[in-house]
Design a protein around this motif. Structure first.
Motif, PDB file in Angstrom:
ATOM      1  N   LEU A   3      67.763   7.140  31.886  1.00 54.89           N
ATOM      2  CA  LEU A   3      68.920   7.566  30.932  1.00 54.89           C
ATOM      3  C   LEU A   3      70.441   7.312  31.387  1.00 54.89           C
ATOM      4  CD1 LEU A   3      67.385  10.776  29.358  1.00 54.89           C
ATOM      5  CD2 LEU A   3      67.500   8.297  28.255  1.00 54.89           C
ATOM      6  N   THR A   4      70.592   7.645  32.795  1.00 49.89           N
ATOM      7  CA  THR A   4      71.758   7.410  33.427  1.00 49.89           C
ATOM      8  C   THR A   4      72.121   6.016  33.676  1.00 49.89           C
ATOM      9  OG1 THR A   4      71.434   9.556  34.665  1.00 49.89           O
ATOM     10  CG2 THR A   4      73.216   8.175  35.640  1.00 49.89           C
ATOM     11  N   ALA A   5      71.138   5.354  34.141  1.00 48.61           N
ATOM     12  CA  ALA A   5      71.402   3.732  34.510  1.00 48.61           C
ATOM     13  C   ALA A   5      71.617   2.971  33.041  1.00 48.61           C
ATOM     14  CB  ALA A   5      70.047   3.278  35.161  1.00 48.61           C
ATOM     15  N   ARG A   6      71.148   3.554  31.981  1.00 52.59           N
ATOM     16  CA  ARG A   6      71.392   2.760  30.603  1.00 52.59           C
ATOM     17  C   ARG A   6      72.834   3.384  30.004  1.00 52.59           C
ATOM     18  NH1 ARG A   6      65.340   1.949  28.011  1.00 52.59           N
ATOM     19  NH2 ARG A   6      64.668   0.715  29.658  1.00 52.59           N
ATOM     20  N   LYS A  56      70.180  17.462  45.687  1.00 54.78           N
ATOM     21  CA  LYS A  56      71.099  16.507  45.960  1.00 54.78           C
ATOM     22  C   LYS A  56      70.824  15.228  45.097  1.00 54.78           C
ATOM     23  CE  LYS A  56      72.608  17.576  50.702  1.00 54.78           C
ATOM     24  NZ  LYS A  56      72.793  17.122  52.133  1.00 54.78           N
ATOM     25  N   VAL A  57      69.620  15.056  44.353  1.00 53.25           N
ATOM     26  CA  VAL A  57      69.487  13.848  43.717  1.00 53.25           C
ATOM     27  C   VAL A  57      69.230  14.166  42.452  1.00 53.25           C
ATOM     28  CG1 VAL A  57      68.503  12.734  45.834  1.00 53.25           C
ATOM     29  CG2 VAL A  57      66.877  14.056  44.179  1.00 53.25           C
ATOM     30  N   PHE A  58      68.983  15.364  41.926  1.00 53.71           N
ATOM     31  CA  PHE A  58      68.923  15.809  40.751  1.00 53.71           C
ATOM     32  C   PHE A  58      70.232  15.470  39.728  1.00 53.71           C
ATOM     33  CE2 PHE A  58      65.243  18.910  41.371  1.00 53.71           C
ATOM     34  CZ  PHE A  58      64.533  18.073  41.160  1.00 53.71           C
ATOM     35  N   SER A  59      69.817  15.059  38.358  1.00 50.42           N
ATOM     36  CA  SER A  59      71.025  14.677  37.239  1.00 50.42           C
ATOM     37  C   SER A  59      71.825  15.970  37.266  1.00 50.42           C
ATOM     38  CB  SER A  59      70.341  14.092  36.504  1.00 50.42           C
ATOM     39  OG  SER A  59      71.372  13.882  35.276  1.00 50.42           O
ATOM     40  N   ASP A  60      73.136  15.632  37.006  1.00 42.69           N
ATOM     41  CA  ASP A  60      74.052  16.800  36.376  1.00 42.69           C
ATOM     42  C   ASP A  60      73.751  17.258  35.173  1.00 42.69           C
ATOM     43  OD1 ASP A  60      76.347  18.344  36.831  1.00 42.69           O
ATOM     44  OD2 ASP A  60      77.516  17.193  35.568  1.00 42.69           O
ATOM     45  N   ASN A  61      72.751  16.403  34.572  1.00 45.78           N
ATOM     46  CA  ASN A  61      72.703  16.488  33.214  1.00 45.78           C
ATOM     47  C   ASN A  61      71.330  17.596  33.118  1.00 45.78           C
ATOM     48  OD1 ASN A  61      74.666  15.114  31.691  1.00 45.78           O
ATOM     49  ND2 ASN A  61      73.773  13.363  32.750  1.00 45.78           N
ATOM     50  N   SER A  62      70.665  18.004  34.030  1.00 47.01           N
ATOM     51  CA  SER A  62      69.554  18.671  34.113  1.00 47.01           C
ATOM     52  C   SER A  62      69.849  20.017  34.603  1.00 47.01           C
ATOM     53  CB  SER A  62      68.402  18.094  35.336  1.00 47.01           C
ATOM     54  OG  SER A  62      67.420  18.911  35.462  1.00 47.01           O
ATOM     55  N   LYS A 119      54.050  10.270  44.325  1.00 47.63           N
ATOM     56  CA  LYS A 119      54.862   9.080  44.592  1.00 47.63           C
ATOM     57  C   LYS A 119      56.256   9.401  44.562  1.00 47.63           C
ATOM     58  CE  LYS A 119      56.310   4.494  42.729  1.00 47.63           C
ATOM     59  NZ  LYS A 119      55.813   3.708  41.565  1.00 47.63           N
ATOM     60  N   PHE A 120      56.616  10.236  43.647  1.00 49.03           N
ATOM     61  CA  PHE A 120      58.247  10.499  43.141  1.00 49.03           C
ATOM     62  C   PHE A 120      58.776  11.408  44.461  1.00 49.03           C
ATOM     63  CE2 PHE A 120      57.107  10.138  38.356  1.00 49.03           C
ATOM     64  CZ  PHE A 120      57.099   8.737  38.633  1.00 49.03           C
ATOM     65  N   ILE A 121      57.740  12.421  44.959  1.00 47.74           N
ATOM     66  CA  ILE A 121      58.172  13.121  45.716  1.00 47.74           C
ATOM     67  C   ILE A 121      58.392  12.431  47.343  1.00 47.74           C
ATOM     68  CG2 ILE A 121      57.496  15.147  47.337  1.00 47.74           C
ATOM     69  CD1 ILE A 121      55.659  16.056  44.896  1.00 47.74           C
ATOM     70  N   LYS A 122      57.419  11.448  47.473  1.00 50.85           N
ATOM     71  CA  LYS A 122      57.577  10.752  48.645  1.00 50.85           C
ATOM     72  C   LYS A 122      58.550   9.936  48.781  1.00 50.85           C
ATOM     73  CE  LYS A 122      54.227   8.155  51.730  1.00 50.85           C
ATOM     74  NZ  LYS A 122      53.051   7.533  51.738  1.00 50.85           N
ATOM     75  N   GLN A 123      59.309   9.651  47.540  1.00 48.98           N
ATOM     76  CA  GLN A 123      60.622   8.970  47.652  1.00 48.98           C
ATOM     77  C   GLN A 123      61.663   9.512  48.382  1.00 48.98           C
ATOM     78  OE1 GLN A 123      61.407   6.493  43.354  1.00 48.98           O
ATOM     79  NE2 GLN A 123      61.261   8.642  43.154  1.00 48.98           N
ATOM     80  N   TYR A 124      61.757  10.740  48.547  1.00 47.12           N
ATOM     81  CA  TYR A 124      62.628  11.503  48.975  1.00 47.12           C
ATOM     82  C   TYR A 124      62.128  12.468  50.240  1.00 47.12           C
ATOM     83  CZ  TYR A 124      64.888  10.547  44.623  1.00 47.12           C
ATOM     84  OH  TYR A 124      65.261   9.365  43.489  1.00 47.12           O
ATOM     85  N   TYR A 146      59.291  15.296  38.417  1.00 45.43           N
ATOM     86  CA  TYR A 146      58.819  14.177  37.581  1.00 45.43           C
ATOM     87  C   TYR A 146      59.620  13.624  36.734  1.00 45.43           C
ATOM     88  CZ  TYR A 146      54.496  12.105  35.754  1.00 45.43           C
ATOM     89  OH  TYR A 146      53.371  11.164  35.302  1.00 45.43           O
ATOM     90  N   LEU A 147      60.342  14.551  35.833  1.00 40.78           N
ATOM     91  CA  LEU A 147      61.116  13.893  34.828  1.00 40.78           C
ATOM     92  C   LEU A 147      62.609  13.423  35.254  1.00 40.78           C
ATOM     93  CD1 LEU A 147      60.578  16.605  31.981  1.00 40.78           C
ATOM     94  CD2 LEU A 147      59.906  14.111  32.148  1.00 40.78           C
ATOM     95  N   ASN A 148      62.902  13.560  36.498  1.00 39.76           N
ATOM     96  CA  ASN A 148      64.192  13.227  37.222  1.00 39.76           C
ATOM     97  C   ASN A 148      64.004  11.565  37.105  1.00 39.76           C
ATOM     98  OD1 ASN A 148      66.594  13.234  38.672  1.00 39.76           O
ATOM     99  ND2 ASN A 148      65.442  12.342  40.419  1.00 39.76           N
TER     100      ASN A 148
END
Length: 461
Positions: free
Chosen positions: A251-254, A141-147, A193-198, A243-245
């Protein structure tokens, strides 16, 4: 016993090893896409659900794979789980379960270097798969459509179709990012830390940390794993994407156009100047914030028509961009076929043709979305000549050559002349007599694959 019957039995047996305290199916499905705080159901229950465990077992069994450091094969896993059911499940529940170190395996890469893999035990692979299955719906649900890498219903072909679309939109410059030993350099604390975000679930986070720090057995030498998520584990692809999300989010934000497949990431811009500027900014983020190293020697800014991505390059025509196998991919497959058809191998034609079919079926299915009709036609012709040379060598002495040529319809004078020639194998294989004797149709009837027909079938499907 047929394979389908065997799997049905395995599935039936596995259902009996699951925990008895199953939740209602509607609760489980509601929890599958949410974190533990929102759903009210712990990830321990999701992971240890007997349907989840059954699915994990079938996945591990179906993938086969080699043994870990304990020597247990996938064929022994079911008996182990049945015999140790209560103790095994309790060790997972109370977090006393201790993963074994992974077995270090090195696989040669095309550039001469070696890729380090870590092979977990089959029991660890089973647990990792169960964990990955419970986590995947949350992160999908949170991964990019570009991955595109290691994700459900996504493939390298989908990634390359997106690349083609971007080129047609005017993005004719690519930043081809190369991360040095990415899987071996992932920072554990940042990953957690990145896992714990979700997912803020203590049991799950502690289980993942156990696998990350289980260590490596390199021969008889134990090595601590203070960083990295070794390639080879069932959980590693998901963790690598998590991790690379963070890169994807930046990249998406920019507003950048990009396509990522695991640690292979291409960013598309409209000028070389923009390419070098973006590369500089992204490199700082990767090295300072994600603690991974950008390989400056392999990272390039250039044209997608020249650089390769996932084994493909682009071509351009009046109708727009099209995919094609990279020059390196073409060169490698020809070298591989040359090795298989080496005339001194001493294998039967049946074995030879089987090896060719196994190799080229996979290659053509992967690269078949690309334009390569002329290349495959030429490769077909070259391979047939290699096979004629191989057969000529197998016939050995002039008398055998003469008799076989007669059987294949060559008249006596021509057969005698050819059988007693002093010309070399390769020269003779190009000769008119051997081409007539061993026609394309004859080679196909013996079992040689027609790659042009296979490509046509794939592209028309």
């Amino acid at each position: 016993m047929r394979q389908s019957q065997k799997i049905e039995q395995v599935s039936s047996q596995m259902k009996r090893i699951g925990p008895e305290d199953r939740r209602q199916s509607e609760e489980r499905s509601a929890a599958s896409g949410e974190n533990t705080i929102k759903s009210g159901i712990s990830f321990k229950e999701l992971v240890l659900d007997r349907d989840n465990l059954n699915s994990a077992y079938k996945k591990v069994y179906g993938n086969r794979g080699s043994e870990g450091i304990d020597g247990m094969s996938v064929y022994e896993l079911l008996n182990y789980l049945k015999e140790n059911k209560s103790q095994f499940l309790e060790s997972l529940r109370n977090l006393s379960y201790r993963p074994s170190p992974v077995r270090r395996v090195e696989i040669p890469k095309p550039d001469g270097t070696k890729r380090k893999l870590g092979v977990p035990t089959v029991v660890d692979r089973f647990v990792q798969q169960a964990i990955a299955q419970a986590m995947t719906p949350v992160f999908e649900k949170v991964f990019s459509d570009n991955s595109f890498g290691f994700r459900p219903n996504r493939s390298a072909h989908d990634a390359m179709k997106r690349v083609k679309e971007l080129y047609n939109q005017g993005y004719h410059v690519v930043i081809d990012l190369d991360l040095k030993s990415y899987f071996d350099t992932v920072n554990h604390d940042l990953l957690m830390k990145f896992i714990k975000q979700y997912i803020d679930d203590e049991w799950l986070l502690r289980m993942i940390r156990k696998f990350l720090t289980s260590g490596v057995m390199d021969g008889h030498l134990f090595q601590k794993s203070e960083k990295g998520t070794p390639q080879g584990g069932n959980l590693s692809p998901l963790l690598a994407n998590i991790y690379l999300n963070e890169l994807d989010k930046l990249l998406t934000a920019r507003g950048h156009k990009f396509v990522r497949y695991a640690d292979d990431c291409n960013i598309y811009v409209k000028s070389r100047r923009a390419g070098f500027r973006v590369l500089g900014n992204i490199s700082k983020f990767l090295e300072n914030d994600l603690k991974v190293t950008v390989n400056q020697k392999k990272t390039k800014v250039g044209s997608p028509l020249r650089l390769k991505f996932l084994g493909f390059s682009l071509g351009a025509s009046a109708k727009g961009a099209y995919l094609r196998p990279s020059q390196q991919a073409k060169k490698r497959v020809k070298q591989s076929l040359k090795k298989v058809t080496k005339r001194s191998r001493g294998r039967s034609l049946e074995v030879l043709f089987k090896e060719i079919s196994q190799k080229m079926n996979g290659w053509l299915n992967y690269y078949g979305i690309g334009s390569m009709k002329t290349f495959i036609k030429n490769l077909d012709g070259w391979l047939r000549t290699r096979i004629r040379q191989y057969i000529w060598k197998q016939w050995k002495n002039p008398q055998t050559k003469y008799k076989n040529l007669l059987k294949l319809g060559i008249d006596k004078n021509q057969a005698s002349m050819c059988a007693n020639t002093r010309k070399g194998y390769w020269h003779t294989a190009h000769g008119k007599i051997l081409i007539i004797a061993l026609k394309n149709e004859k080679l196909e009837s013996l079992g040689l694959m027609n790659m042009s027909k296979k490509l046509q079938f794939i592209q028309s499907a």
